[in-house]
Design a protein around this motif. Structure first.
Motif, PDB file in Angstrom:
ATOM      1  N   UNK A  91      13.536  -8.289  77.452  1.00  0.00           N
ATOM      2  CA  UNK A  91      12.864  -7.028  77.422  1.00  0.00           C
ATOM      3  C   UNK A  91      12.052  -6.689  75.935  1.00  0.00           C
ATOM      4  N   UNK A  92      10.805  -6.475  76.043  1.00  0.00           N
ATOM      5  CA  UNK A  92       9.810  -6.427  74.851  1.00  0.00           C
ATOM      6  C   UNK A  92      10.572  -5.305  73.830  1.00  0.00           C
ATOM      7  N   UNK A  93      11.211  -4.188  74.199  1.00  0.00           N
ATOM      8  CA  UNK A  93      11.736  -3.089  73.439  1.00  0.00           C
ATOM      9  C   UNK A  93      13.013  -3.729  72.707  1.00  0.00           C
ATOM     10  N   UNK A  94      13.662  -4.395  73.185  1.00  0.00           N
ATOM     11  CA  UNK A  94      15.031  -5.250  72.664  1.00  0.00           C
ATOM     12  C   UNK A  94      14.277  -6.282  71.597  1.00  0.00           C
ATOM     13  N   UNK A 139      11.278  -5.041  59.303  1.00  0.00           N
ATOM     14  CA  UNK A 139      11.581  -3.624  58.636  1.00  0.00           C
ATOM     15  C   UNK A 139      10.553  -2.698  58.856  1.00  0.00           C
ATOM     16  N   UNK A 140       9.300  -2.787  59.145  1.00  0.00           N
ATOM     17  CA  UNK A 140       8.132  -2.004  59.356  1.00  0.00           C
ATOM     18  C   UNK A 140       7.726  -2.166  61.023  1.00  0.00           C
ATOM     19  N   UNK A 141       7.421  -0.809  61.390  1.00  0.00           N
ATOM     20  CA  UNK A 141       6.841  -0.669  62.865  1.00  0.00           C
ATOM     21  C   UNK A 141       5.711  -1.408  63.045  1.00  0.00           C
ATOM     22  N   UNK A 142       4.619  -1.496  62.338  1.00  0.00           N
ATOM     23  CA  UNK A 142       3.466  -2.366  62.532  1.00  0.00           C
ATOM     24  C   UNK A 142       3.616  -3.455  62.548  1.00  0.00           C
ATOM     25  N   UNK A 143       4.558  -4.264  61.632  1.00  0.00           N
ATOM     26  CA  UNK A 143       4.800  -5.708  61.548  1.00  0.00           C
ATOM     27  C   UNK A 143       5.785  -5.984  62.888  1.00  0.00           C
ATOM     28  N   UNK A 144       6.715  -5.357  63.154  1.00  0.00           N
ATOM     29  CA  UNK A 144       7.566  -5.620  64.112  1.00  0.00           C
ATOM     30  C   UNK A 144       6.861  -5.544  65.732  1.00  0.00           C
ATOM     31  N   UNK A 145       5.838  -4.671  65.495  1.00  0.00           N
ATOM     32  CA  UNK A 145       5.047  -4.855  66.959  1.00  0.00           C
ATOM     33  C   UNK A 145       4.142  -6.063  67.023  1.00  0.00           C
ATOM     34  N   UNK A 146       3.592  -6.393  65.891  1.00  0.00           N
ATOM     35  CA  UNK A 146       2.664  -7.663  65.938  1.00  0.00           C
ATOM     36  C   UNK A 146       3.409  -8.860  66.038  1.00  0.00           C
ATOM     37  N   UNK A 147       4.645  -8.920  65.652  1.00  0.00           N
ATOM     38  CA  UNK A 147       5.348  -9.953  65.470  1.00  0.00           C
ATOM     39  C   UNK A 147       5.984 -10.066  66.885  1.00  0.00           C
TER      40      UNK A 147
END
Length: 418
Positions: free
Chosen positions: A380-383, A395-403
């Motif tokens: 799952x993408x969310x996990x 540790x940052x939302x934008x980074x976590x989304x991009x990665x």
């Protein structure tokens, strides 16, 4: 005794075979079974393995098979050293995170998570076969990275397993050389998680030599670890090489952007090694193998298996359940510390309290590892996003989304749920 090596077609395997030959007094082996889906590589490695044992006068026979079930049937111990996706996947782990300004590395950060997602389901499938087909009481020794997460997966699933890494034995041998003594006389106060450890003491015949080592050899040790000398003297301890990814993250990222990835270098070395292995006159591990990585893996593996098989009750650095060793972690977390090894169990020894400077990072990474394992097991993408957000190097939302997007794009063929 029958030892099975899953991932036996690795160019790394002759290091293990060399250890079996040299350390025969420690461990009596009748058969080594090498299994790997890459049949051509497997035959090349198996051929060299037979010649190494013959040169050393070792009587063990070497069997090679692509049939995993046949390989683990009747095994007394199973070593797992596989790499899902091969060096191509590793090169990806070391490159696509750089697009986001993050560390590209195969065992930690976003690349390490990708490797965990690819690896855990495959290792658990291997372990289920071992449970059904291997000899009663067979042990699984995991050398597959990320060792802490993979070992936790095995233990949570009820397998008789222990994790192994060569960092501790490599440092033990290095310190012994600096002290000009036999390695067996050197004992480490080695604490942390896999690839996140510190040496708080280096004992020679029970007496701590760490202050002496730092006083006389700080520059040499710092160069060996690729860390600034000031870090060692200010900490008063010796971090593992992998701590540079945390202590000097941005500088390492800049290095990685300028240089070819380690995975590419290893891939080039492997091509050369396989050509060497095809030479039927070669009957020893080539010097080039030392550049492949994994120094002293054979010694670490043979020593651990010998203790598991003969109930020696000695102490070795292993990846094992926390069980209260670090009171700031859950009991079921997997840590890397000295442990007492018997045929029935592997248990951590009692260690001195951990400095908050280390405990904070250990706690942070251990929490990430728990989320990483959840993502590997349930998908799952969310996990995946949650695990990346929890990692101290993201540790940052934008980074976590991009990665997350880059990870899924690069690994879709290896993730059944993606």
């Amino acid at each position: 005794m029958r030892m099975t090596v899953v991932g036996g077609g690795s160019t790394y395997t002759p290091e293990l075979i060399d250890g079996i030959s040299r350390l025969r007094e420690s461990l009596s082996i009748d058969e080594v079974v090498l299994t790997d889906p890459a049949a051509e590589r497997l035959e090349l490695v198996a051929g060299l393995a037979r010649r190494i044992l013959a040169r050393g006068g070792h009587p063990a026979r070497v069997t090679a098979t692509t049939d995993l079930d046949a390989a683990v049937t009747g095994a007394d111990v199973v070593l797992i050293q596989l790499r899902v996706g091969g060096q191509a996947a590793r090169i990806g782990d070391e490159t696509w995170p750089l697009d986001c300004g993050c560390l590209g590395q195969e065992t930690t950060g976003a690349g390490g998570l990708a490797k965990a997602l690819r690896t855990v389901p495959v290792v658990l499938d291997v372990a289920d076969r071992v449970r059904r087909l291997a000899a009663p009481g067979a042990w699984i020794v995991d050398f597959t990275n990320p060792v802490g997460i993979v070992t936790r997966a095995l233990l949570d699933a009820g397998h008789r397993a222990v994790g192994l890494c060569n960092v501790a034995i490599g440092l033990q041998r290095y310190f012994a050389r600096l002290l000009e003594v036999a390695p067996e006389r050197v004992e480490l106060d080695h604490v942390g998680l896999n690839h996140l450890t510190w040496e708080r003491a280096v004992r020679l015949d029970g007496v701590d030599q760490l202050p002496r080592l730092l006083d006389r050899h700080a520059a040499d040790i710092a160069g060996h670890l690729h860390l600034p000398e000031s870090v060692l003297t200010r900490l008063g301890s010796i971090p593992s090489y992998y701590l540079r990814y945390f202590y000097q993250h941005d500088a390492v990222v800049e290095e990685q952007r300028r240089e070819p990835s380690r995975g590419q270098r290893v891939a080039d070395i492997e091509e050369q090694l396989l050509r060497m292995y095809a030479d039927e006159t070669l009957d020893e591990k080539p010097a080039l193998l030392s550049e492949r990585g994994g120094a002293f893996y054979s010694e670490a593996a043979i020593n651990l298996v010998a203790s598991l098989m003969s109930d020696r009750g000695d102490v070795q650095v292993v990846n094992v359940r926390n069980e209260g060793t670090f009171p700031f972690l859950p009991a079921e977390a997997v840590i890397e510390v000295p442990g007492t090894v018997t045929s029935g169990a592997v248990a951590p020894v009692k260690v001195e309290p951990v400095d908050p400077l280390y405990a904070g990072l250990i706690s942070h990474v251990s929490a990430y590892e728990e989320l990483a394992l959840d993502a590997a097991l349930r998908g799952g993408r969310d996990r995946v996003f949650r695990a990346l957000l929890a990692h101290p190097l993201v540790g940052q939302i934008n980074l976590a989304d991009q990665l997350t997007d880059r990870l899924l794009s690069a690994n879709r063929q290896h993730l059944a749920w993606a």
